[in-house]
Scaffold this motif. Structure first.
Motif, PDB file in Angstrom:
ATOM      1  N   GLU A  40     -55.746  81.799  29.103  1.00  9.44           N
ATOM      2  CA  GLU A  40     -56.774  81.374  28.147  1.00  9.44           C
ATOM      3  C   GLU A  40     -57.443  80.091  28.612  1.00  9.44           C
ATOM      4  OE1 GLU A  40     -55.523  82.877  23.740  1.00  9.44           O
ATOM      5  OE2 GLU A  40     -54.271  81.308  24.600  1.00  9.44           O
ATOM      6  N   GLU A  45     -61.483  82.094  25.835  1.00 12.10           N
ATOM      7  CA  GLU A  45     -61.124  83.134  24.880  1.00 12.10           C
ATOM      8  C   GLU A  45     -62.097  84.304  24.876  1.00 12.10           C
ATOM      9  OE1 GLU A  45     -60.599  81.350  21.069  1.00 12.10           O
ATOM     10  OE2 GLU A  45     -58.808  80.219  21.680  1.00 12.10           O
ATOM     11  N   GLN A  49     -60.250  87.907  25.416  1.00 14.10           N
ATOM     12  CA  GLN A  49     -60.257  88.811  24.270  1.00 14.10           C
ATOM     13  C   GLN A  49     -60.067  90.262  24.707  1.00 14.10           C
ATOM     14  OE1 GLN A  49     -63.008  88.984  20.466  1.00 14.10           O
ATOM     15  NE2 GLN A  49     -64.160  89.781  22.213  1.00 14.10           N
ATOM     16  N   CYS A  92     -56.944  90.754  22.527  1.00 12.86           N
ATOM     17  CA  CYS A  92     -56.742  89.629  21.621  1.00 12.86           C
ATOM     18  C   CYS A  92     -57.844  89.611  20.579  1.00 12.86           C
ATOM     19  CB  CYS A  92     -56.763  88.304  22.379  1.00 12.86           C
ATOM     20  SG  CYS A  92     -55.163  87.827  23.021  1.00 12.86           S
ATOM     21  N   TYR A  94     -59.141  87.023  18.088  1.00 14.54           N
ATOM     22  CA  TYR A  94     -59.036  85.620  17.706  1.00 14.54           C
ATOM     23  C   TYR A  94     -59.583  85.425  16.294  1.00 14.54           C
ATOM     24  CZ  TYR A  94     -57.988  84.682  22.583  1.00 14.54           C
ATOM     25  OH  TYR A  94     -57.390  84.669  23.826  1.00 14.54           O
ATOM     26  N   ASN A 145     -54.361  90.132  10.178  1.00 12.89           N
ATOM     27  CA  ASN A 145     -54.981  89.764  11.462  1.00 12.89           C
ATOM     28  C   ASN A 145     -55.294  90.973  12.335  1.00 12.89           C
ATOM     29  OD1 ASN A 145     -52.362  90.309  12.314  1.00 12.89           O
ATOM     30  ND2 ASN A 145     -52.149  88.467  13.560  1.00 12.89           N
ATOM     31  N   ARG A 217     -54.183  84.224  15.559  1.00 12.95           N
ATOM     32  CA  ARG A 217     -54.508  85.126  16.664  1.00 12.95           C
ATOM     33  C   ARG A 217     -53.624  86.368  16.589  1.00 12.95           C
ATOM     34  NH1 ARG A 217     -52.815  83.403  22.685  1.00 12.95           N
ATOM     35  NH2 ARG A 217     -50.857  84.196  21.821  1.00 12.95           N
ATOM     36  N   CYS A 219     -52.570  89.008  19.470  1.00 15.94           N
ATOM     37  CA  CYS A 219     -52.655  89.328  20.891  1.00 15.94           C
ATOM     38  C   CYS A 219     -51.539  90.287  21.273  1.00 15.94           C
ATOM     39  CB  CYS A 219     -52.547  88.061  21.732  1.00 15.94           C
ATOM     40  SG  CYS A 219     -52.718  88.352  23.506  1.00 15.94           S
TER      41      CYS A 219
END
Length: 262
Positions: A40, A45, A49, A92, A94, A145, A217, A219
């Motif tokens: 990262e 990011e 991602q 990911c 975010y 999330n 996050r 991930c």
């Protein structure tokens, strides 16, 4: 073949997925998260991602994750002893909403990154054997999330029609979706995971994930495996290459992926 292996196969064949399977211990998870944070910092990011694709060829720690004994044990139980690693990708989501926006988010999530309803096999061009996808969670993956959603048993319906997605924000690289009128979305279930756990699903299982509307996050590392009897199909409209394949376990007497890494 043990009774536990038989049970895994039975449940997987019936519902098309298995979930909450332990993989990483505390030390392994801490090291994986530390190594990912370095990526990262290096790439940013926006890149990490979705663009860390097949980096198991570049980073030994990612390759080690794809060959983790806990993962390979389950993969062998489903696919058999001879397995090829087809592909890997970090995904990911975010946090995209500011705390004050969350309080007033009514209808404001339409363009946040999400993954539309789809089947993995639509994209892979593989015949002669199934594709098994692993989601290895580096973070807790929860409903708020953007945890994975699955429609149990949907793999039994075969390949479904896909179209261009109409809602903006779809993270799928070819921006496709299965029309919801073809699906029983009321039967969908969330697949929450704690960091260090994994889920696996069949390449024909219909799945999706919503936007991350939390401040955390989400991930994970997605890893695709196929039995060595599987082979690429030829599609002039969408030529595919599999330059990152490698033998995950067993032996390969077919050599359908002749460019694989050893």
């Amino acid at each position: 073949m043990t009774s536990s292996t038989n049970k895994l196969q039975e449940v997987y064949n019936l519902q098309g997925f298995l979930s909450v399977l332990p993989v990483l211990n505390e030390t392994q998870l801490r090291e994986a998260k530390r190594a990912f944070s370095e990526l990262e910092e290096e790439f940013g990011e926006e890149y990490t991602q979705y663009s860390l694709h097949n980096v198991h060829l570049q980073y030994p720690w990612v390759r080690d994750l794809t060959q983790h004994p806990q993962i390979i044990q389950v993969v062998k139980a489903i696919l058999g002893p001879d397995v090829i690693l087809l592909d890997s990708r970090f995904i990911c989501k975010y946090p995209t909403l500011k705390p004050d926006a969350q309080e007033n988010e009514g209808g404001g999530n339409d363009e946040l990154p999400y993954v539309a309803w789809h089947q993995d096999m639509r994209y892979w061009g593989i015949a002669g054997g199934p594709v098994l996808s692993v989601w290895l969670a580096l973070d807790d993956s929860l409903q708020e999330n953007g945890a994975l959603q699955l429609i149990p048993g949907s793999h039994c319906a075969g390949m479904l029609p896909h179209r261009q997605a109409t809602r903006p924000g779809n993270m799928l690289s070819v921006n496709q979706e299965i029309p919801e009128e073809l699906l029983q979305t009321n039967e969908a279930v969330f697949c929450p995971l704690l960091a260090g756990q994994m889920s696996i699903h069949d390449g024909l299982l219909v799945h999706a994930s919503d936007a991350n509307t939390s401040q955390r996050r989400r991930c994970g590392l997605v890893i695709r495996y196929v039995p060595t009897c599987a082979h690429p199909t030829q599609d002039p409209d969408r030529p595919r290459t599999f330059a990152a394949t490698m033998l995950a376990c067993g032996s390969d007497r077919f050599n359908h992926f002749s460019d694989k890494t050893t």
